[in-house]
Motif scaffolding. Structure first.
Motif, PDB file in Angstrom:
ATOM      1  N   ASN A  60      60.778  18.329 106.271  1.00 40.92           N
ATOM      2  CA  ASN A  60      60.540  19.443 107.293  1.00 40.92           C
ATOM      3  C   ASN A  60      59.869  18.759 108.424  1.00 40.92           C
ATOM      4  O   ASN A  60      59.158  19.575 108.852  1.00 40.92           O
ATOM      5  CB  ASN A  60      59.787  20.532 106.479  1.00 40.92           C
ATOM      6  N   ASN A  61      59.958  17.699 108.743  1.00 39.46           N
ATOM      7  CA  ASN A  61      59.210  16.907 109.581  1.00 39.46           C
ATOM      8  C   ASN A  61      60.036  17.053 111.254  1.00 39.46           C
ATOM      9  O   ASN A  61      60.593  16.070 111.559  1.00 39.46           O
ATOM     10  CB  ASN A  61      59.006  15.308 109.227  1.00 39.46           C
ATOM     11  N   TYR A  62      60.274  18.244 111.215  1.00 34.27           N
ATOM     12  CA  TYR A  62      61.323  18.626 112.493  1.00 34.27           C
ATOM     13  C   TYR A  62      61.052  17.886 113.553  1.00 34.27           C
ATOM     14  O   TYR A  62      61.928  17.631 114.674  1.00 34.27           O
ATOM     15  CB  TYR A  62      61.260  20.279 112.837  1.00 34.27           C
ATOM     16  N   LEU A  63      59.639  17.859 114.116  1.00 37.15           N
ATOM     17  CA  LEU A  63      59.367  17.023 115.310  1.00 37.15           C
ATOM     18  C   LEU A  63      58.885  15.548 115.175  1.00 37.15           C
ATOM     19  O   LEU A  63      58.619  14.910 116.236  1.00 37.15           O
ATOM     20  CB  LEU A  63      58.393  17.704 116.101  1.00 37.15           C
ATOM     21  N   GLY A  64      59.016  14.914 113.982  1.00 39.99           N
ATOM     22  CA  GLY A  64      58.761  13.620 113.854  1.00 39.99           C
ATOM     23  C   GLY A  64      57.138  13.357 114.065  1.00 39.99           C
ATOM     24  O   GLY A  64      56.628  12.210 114.116  1.00 39.99           O
ATOM     25  N   LEU A  65      56.278  14.647 113.945  1.00 41.41           N
ATOM     26  CA  LEU A  65      54.863  14.169 114.481  1.00 41.41           C
ATOM     27  C   LEU A  65      53.866  13.628 113.410  1.00 41.41           C
ATOM     28  O   LEU A  65      52.745  13.386 113.579  1.00 41.41           O
ATOM     29  CB  LEU A  65      54.416  15.376 114.810  1.00 41.41           C
ATOM     30  N   THR A  66      54.567  13.158 112.132  1.00 43.58           N
ATOM     31  CA  THR A  66      53.538  12.853 111.009  1.00 43.58           C
ATOM     32  C   THR A  66      53.204  11.335 111.370  1.00 43.58           C
ATOM     33  O   THR A  66      52.341  10.736 110.778  1.00 43.58           O
ATOM     34  CB  THR A  66      54.161  12.737 109.771  1.00 43.58           C
ATOM     35  N   VAL A  67      53.874  10.738 112.354  1.00 43.63           N
ATOM     36  CA  VAL A  67      53.290   9.302 112.776  1.00 43.63           C
ATOM     37  C   VAL A  67      53.209   9.173 114.066  1.00 43.63           C
ATOM     38  O   VAL A  67      53.232   8.065 114.759  1.00 43.63           O
ATOM     39  CB  VAL A  67      54.482   8.221 112.156  1.00 43.63           C
ATOM     40  N   HIS A  68      53.183  10.306 114.760  1.00 41.63           N
ATOM     41  CA  HIS A  68      53.029  10.283 116.370  1.00 41.63           C
ATOM     42  C   HIS A  68      51.393   9.664 116.600  1.00 41.63           C
ATOM     43  O   HIS A  68      50.396  10.074 115.883  1.00 41.63           O
ATOM     44  CB  HIS A  68      53.101  11.619 117.000  1.00 41.63           C
ATOM     45  N   PRO A  69      51.330   8.576 117.541  1.00 45.88           N
ATOM     46  CA  PRO A  69      49.950   8.181 117.566  1.00 45.88           C
ATOM     47  C   PRO A  69      49.101   8.968 117.710  1.00 45.88           C
ATOM     48  O   PRO A  69      47.795   8.709 117.242  1.00 45.88           O
ATOM     49  CB  PRO A  69      50.198   7.196 118.849  1.00 45.88           C
ATOM     50  N   GLU A  70      49.048  10.037 118.622  1.00 51.12           N
ATOM     51  CA  GLU A  70      47.953  11.095 119.078  1.00 51.12           C
ATOM     52  C   GLU A  70      47.334  11.653 117.611  1.00 51.12           C
ATOM     53  O   GLU A  70      46.139  11.953 117.325  1.00 51.12           O
ATOM     54  CB  GLU A  70      48.363  11.893 120.077  1.00 51.12           C
ATOM     55  N   VAL A  71      48.275  12.223 116.973  1.00 49.91           N
ATOM     56  CA  VAL A  71      48.244  12.821 115.783  1.00 49.91           C
ATOM     57  C   VAL A  71      47.169  12.097 114.808  1.00 49.91           C
ATOM     58  O   VAL A  71      46.288  12.311 114.251  1.00 49.91           O
ATOM     59  CB  VAL A  71      49.464  13.417 115.101  1.00 49.91           C
ATOM     60  N   VAL A  72      47.702  10.829 114.372  1.00 48.46           N
ATOM     61  CA  VAL A  72      47.312   9.842 113.490  1.00 48.46           C
ATOM     62  C   VAL A  72      45.937   9.638 113.832  1.00 48.46           C
ATOM     63  O   VAL A  72      44.994   9.558 113.356  1.00 48.46           O
ATOM     64  CB  VAL A  72      48.246   8.492 113.579  1.00 48.46           C
ATOM     65  N   VAL A 248      53.020  34.709 110.470  1.00 47.14           N
ATOM     66  CA  VAL A 248      52.495  33.805 109.811  1.00 47.14           C
ATOM     67  C   VAL A 248      53.289  32.393 109.671  1.00 47.14           C
ATOM     68  O   VAL A 248      54.243  32.243 110.124  1.00 47.14           O
ATOM     69  CB  VAL A 248      52.529  34.137 108.137  1.00 47.14           C
ATOM     70  N   GLY A 249      52.297  31.140 110.019  1.00 46.90           N
ATOM     71  CA  GLY A 249      52.983  30.118 110.101  1.00 46.90           C
ATOM     72  C   GLY A 249      52.440  28.915 109.057  1.00 46.90           C
ATOM     73  O   GLY A 249      51.500  29.325 108.462  1.00 46.90           O
ATOM     74  N   THR A 250      52.946  27.960 108.998  1.00 47.49           N
ATOM     75  CA  THR A 250      52.568  26.556 108.329  1.00 47.49           C
ATOM     76  C   THR A 250      52.425  25.544 108.923  1.00 47.49           C
ATOM     77  O   THR A 250      52.866  25.183 110.054  1.00 47.49           O
ATOM     78  CB  THR A 250      53.531  26.466 106.761  1.00 47.49           C
ATOM     79  N   PHE A 251      51.455  24.545 108.363  1.00 47.39           N
ATOM     80  CA  PHE A 251      51.123  23.405 109.207  1.00 47.39           C
ATOM     81  C   PHE A 251      52.098  22.280 108.640  1.00 47.39           C
ATOM     82  O   PHE A 251      51.945  21.199 109.050  1.00 47.39           O
ATOM     83  CB  PHE A 251      49.836  23.011 108.906  1.00 47.39           C
ATOM     84  N   SER A 252      52.652  22.498 107.317  1.00 49.66           N
ATOM     85  CA  SER A 252      53.555  21.390 106.713  1.00 49.66           C
ATOM     86  C   SER A 252      55.079  21.160 107.136  1.00 49.66           C
ATOM     87  O   SER A 252      55.593  20.607 106.410  1.00 49.66           O
ATOM     88  CB  SER A 252      53.393  21.741 105.228  1.00 49.66           C
ATOM     89  N   LYS A 253      55.362  21.718 108.339  1.00 50.02           N
ATOM     90  CA  LYS A 253      56.524  21.455 108.894  1.00 50.02           C
ATOM     91  C   LYS A 253      56.268  20.762 110.135  1.00 50.02           C
ATOM     92  O   LYS A 253      56.174  19.719 110.050  1.00 50.02           O
ATOM     93  CB  LYS A 253      57.564  22.762 108.876  1.00 50.02           C
ATOM     94  N   SER A 254      56.797  21.517 111.213  1.00 47.99           N
ATOM     95  CA  SER A 254      56.485  20.772 112.581  1.00 47.99           C
ATOM     96  C   SER A 254      55.137  20.242 112.864  1.00 47.99           C
ATOM     97  O   SER A 254      55.061  19.222 113.715  1.00 47.99           O
ATOM     98  CB  SER A 254      57.074  21.723 113.545  1.00 47.99           C
ATOM     99  N   LEU A 255      54.170  20.762 112.285  1.00 48.01           N
ATOM    100  CA  LEU A 255      52.890  20.538 112.728  1.00 48.01           C
ATOM    101  C   LEU A 255      52.353  19.457 111.773  1.00 48.01           C
ATOM    102  O   LEU A 255      51.029  18.954 111.878  1.00 48.01           O
ATOM    103  CB  LEU A 255      51.748  21.604 112.465  1.00 48.01           C
ATOM    104  N   ALA A 256      53.010  18.863 111.004  1.00 48.63           N
ATOM    105  CA  ALA A 256      52.643  17.583 110.370  1.00 48.63           C
ATOM    106  C   ALA A 256      51.462  17.477 109.532  1.00 48.63           C
ATOM    107  O   ALA A 256      50.867  16.584 109.479  1.00 48.63           O
ATOM    108  CB  ALA A 256      52.737  16.497 111.385  1.00 48.63           C
ATOM    109  N   GLY A 257      50.919  18.443 108.773  1.00 48.63           N
ATOM    110  CA  GLY A 257      49.878  18.490 108.143  1.00 48.63           C
ATOM    111  C   GLY A 257      50.045  19.417 106.828  1.00 48.63           C
ATOM    112  O   GLY A 257      51.068  19.603 106.487  1.00 48.63           O
ATOM    113  N   VAL A 258      48.879  20.139 106.487  1.00 52.06           N
ATOM    114  CA  VAL A 258      49.041  21.091 105.464  1.00 52.06           C
ATOM    115  C   VAL A 258      48.181  22.242 105.750  1.00 52.06           C
ATOM    116  O   VAL A 258      46.825  22.140 106.280  1.00 52.06           O
ATOM    117  CB  VAL A 258      48.248  20.264 104.117  1.00 52.06           C
ATOM    118  N   GLY A 259      48.724  23.083 105.758  1.00 56.71           N
ATOM    119  CA  GLY A 259      47.867  24.712 105.910  1.00 56.71           C
ATOM    120  C   GLY A 259      48.584  25.701 106.447  1.00 56.71           C
ATOM    121  O   GLY A 259      49.780  25.731 106.562  1.00 56.71           O
ATOM    122  N   GLY A 260      48.028  26.744 106.947  1.00 60.64           N
ATOM    123  CA  GLY A 260      48.790  27.955 107.396  1.00 60.64           C
ATOM    124  C   GLY A 260      47.787  28.605 108.373  1.00 60.64           C
ATOM    125  O   GLY A 260      46.655  28.540 108.688  1.00 60.64           O
ATOM    126  N   VAL A 261      48.524  29.582 108.996  1.00 60.81           N
ATOM    127  CA  VAL A 261      47.820  30.424 109.910  1.00 60.81           C
ATOM    128  C   VAL A 261      48.576  31.793 110.161  1.00 60.81           C
ATOM    129  O   VAL A 261      49.601  32.037 109.620  1.00 60.81           O
ATOM    130  CB  VAL A 261      48.062  29.759 111.265  1.00 60.81           C
TER     131      VAL A 261
END
Lengths: 421, 93
Positions: A60-72, A248-261
């Motif tokens: 569910n890494n829709y934007l590929g942000l799990t390895v984005h340099p800023e995110v890391v 309600v949203g989740t962090f574990s898809k496009s936002l490349a983490g774990v959590g919710g809001v």
């Protein structure tokens, strides 16, 4: 065995027997479904499974942000500054400035007055629905909703009524049966369905809900970051964000983490910080995770071209699948259900694809009807044209190999059930 | 299409039973001959997805809401009929 059960373990034994039976009747003795282990991450859309490089078309890494340099870098920096965990609840020692900063970001991004973040998306639903509803209340839930929504509703003592998937008319008929003039009802829908890949007609659903005095909660787990001009989901895209009471949203898809809001215009949302058990009685999000998500929100908002690339990729993938003769879901979205026939054939297809170097998700009973199994493919902005072409090549080859068992002519309804009734 | 229920008069037990059996047959993915003693899962092959569909169809057929959290744990057809009867009686009062 009676309905009550003579042994607590009978249920577990029955589940193991079903799994063993499914494995024994499989046409090809490959990796057992549900047992995939990723040994290495080779790239944002490529992993290593069983020693083989494997294209990842099932995340569910829709934007590929799990390895984005800023995110890391944000995540690493936060770990160095705050340590690896908060070791406490938001209600105790677990609130860092990072948590409040992320909540402020959601306020700014959504345009709503209030935002609360949770440790997981599952807990976001448990918290919001659990705190809002109780004895005497009514929760009306789309019948194909995620398990977290059903679990959240069941934990309350409220009446739980299901309506047909994405059907404003079905919702209206059930609302009409309720006593008039009361507001003790909550309608829960999902923006983008996680398996079917179809989108809720939110304008109509919200209009019906409001006509009968219901509050509306939209779960944008898969649509946050992928829909809307500023990426805030289907509510934004369908111009009903102002009318929806809780998003309600989740962090574990496009936002490349774990959590919710959860975001809301309603001041009363703040009471969840003392009322919501799944917020109070759990550890808060870890510093690295929260900082990473915060960076992901910034990147997502600053780079709308990521969304454009996602949509370009999914259109290319969908067109390729259709050209190969696969029956896929009708709705154009990042989630593409592919018809896979009965369970035996679906498992064989899934295993052959994996052996050939392509990972997609397998949906079999009880997650769907026995003859309506699905391979759930998903697209990312990070997929390259070469990866998409290679994936289609594998699908074409394996599909042809197994075509004598299932012609893939039926449209993939992607119907699935997470209600756990 | 026959109208199974008139809002102005209570439905008989017999009509209710006929209606439930008819819905189960129409929802099932394979031909079945349900009886009141049939178990939805063990005898008729209804998984949770099909059970949800049956509930939705029964709601529309009898114009009442069947709360999912009040569906009897026992999935015998007779128990479902009894539950619908209770719901219909509540609606009449």
């Amino acid at each position: 065995m009676t309905d009550a059960g003579l042994d607590l373990l009978d249920k577990l034994r029955a589940a193991e027997l079903r799994q063993a039976h499914a494995a024994s009747t499989s046409d090809s003795p490959g990796v057992a479904p549900g047992s995939t282990v990723i040994d290495r991450v080779l790239g944002v859309c490529e992993v290593e499974i069983g020693g083989r490089p494997t294209l990842m078309f099932g995340s569910n890494n829709y934007l590929g942000l799990t390895v984005h340099p800023e995110v890391v870098e944000a995540a690493c920096d936060a770990i160095r500054r705050y340590g690896t965990g908060t070791t406490g609840s938001r209600a105790a020692n677990g609130t860092l400035a990072l948590h409040e900063e992320l909540e402020s970001q959601f306020v700014d991004w959504s345009g709503k007055r209030h935002a609360i973040i949770f440790s997981t998306g599952y807990q976001a639903n448990l918290s919001v629905i659990g705190a809002l509803c109780g004895p005497g209340d009514v929760i009306l839930v789309d019948g194909s909703s995620h398990a977290s929504i059903f679990d959240a509703a069941r934990q309350t003592a409220a009446q739980l009524i299901g309506f047909r998937h994405n059907s404003p008319e079905s919702l209206r008929r059930r609302l009409e049966r309720l006593p008039a003039g009361q507001r003790n009802r909550l309608v829960v829908v999902e923006g983008l369905h996680s398996i079917r890949g179809d989108v809720a007609p939110l304008r109509e659903l919200v209009a019906v809900s409001k006509a009968y005095g219901a509050y509306v909660l939209v779960d944008e787990a898969h649509s946050l970051g992928t829909y809307g001009l500023r990426g805030f989901g289907c509510c934004e895209a369908q111009e009903v964000l102002d009318e929806v009471d809780f998003v309600v949203g989740t962090f574990s898809k496009s936002l490349a983490g774990v959590g919710g809001v959860c975001v809301s215009e309603l001041h009363e949302l703040r009471a969840l910080r003392v009322l919501a058990r799944a917020y109070v009685f759990t550890a808060s999000g870890s510093p690295g995770n929260v900082a990473g998500v915060s960076a992901a929100v910034r990147v997502l908002r600053q780079h709308p071209e990521l969304r454009a690339r996602l949509w370009e990729n999914l259109r290319r993938l969908r067109a390729g699948l259709r050209d190969l003769g696969f029956a896929i879901g009708e709705t154009e979205s990042p989630i593409i259900p592919i018809a896979a026939g009965d369970e035996r054939h679906a498992i064989a297809l899934w295993q052959r694809l994996l052996e050939a170097g392509l990972y997609v998700n397998l949906i079999v009973p009880p997650g769907c009807s026995p003859d309506d199994c699905v391979l759930r493919a998903s697209c990312s902005a990070a997929h390259t044209p070469e990866q998409i072409a290679r994936a289609l090549e594998i699908l074409g080859h394996v599909g042809a190999e197994l075509a004598s068992h299932a012609p893939f002519t039926r449209p993939a309804s992607g119907r699935c059930d997470r209600s756990c009734t | 299409m026959l109208s199974w229920l008139s809002m102005s008069r209570p439905i008989s037990r017999e009509r209710l039973e006929e209606g439930v059996l008819d819905v189960l047959k129409s929802v099932s993915r394979r031909p079945i001959e349900p009886t009141l003693d049939s178990d939805l899962a063990a005898d008729l092959g209804f998984d949770s997805l099909l059970t949800l569909e049956a509930i939705a169809e029964l709601e529309d057929r009898f114009d009442l809401s069947i709360p999912l959290n009040e569906v009897p744990l026992s999935r015998k057809v007779s128990r479902i009929v009894a539950h619908l009867e209770e719901l219909l009686e509540e609606r009449e009062t």
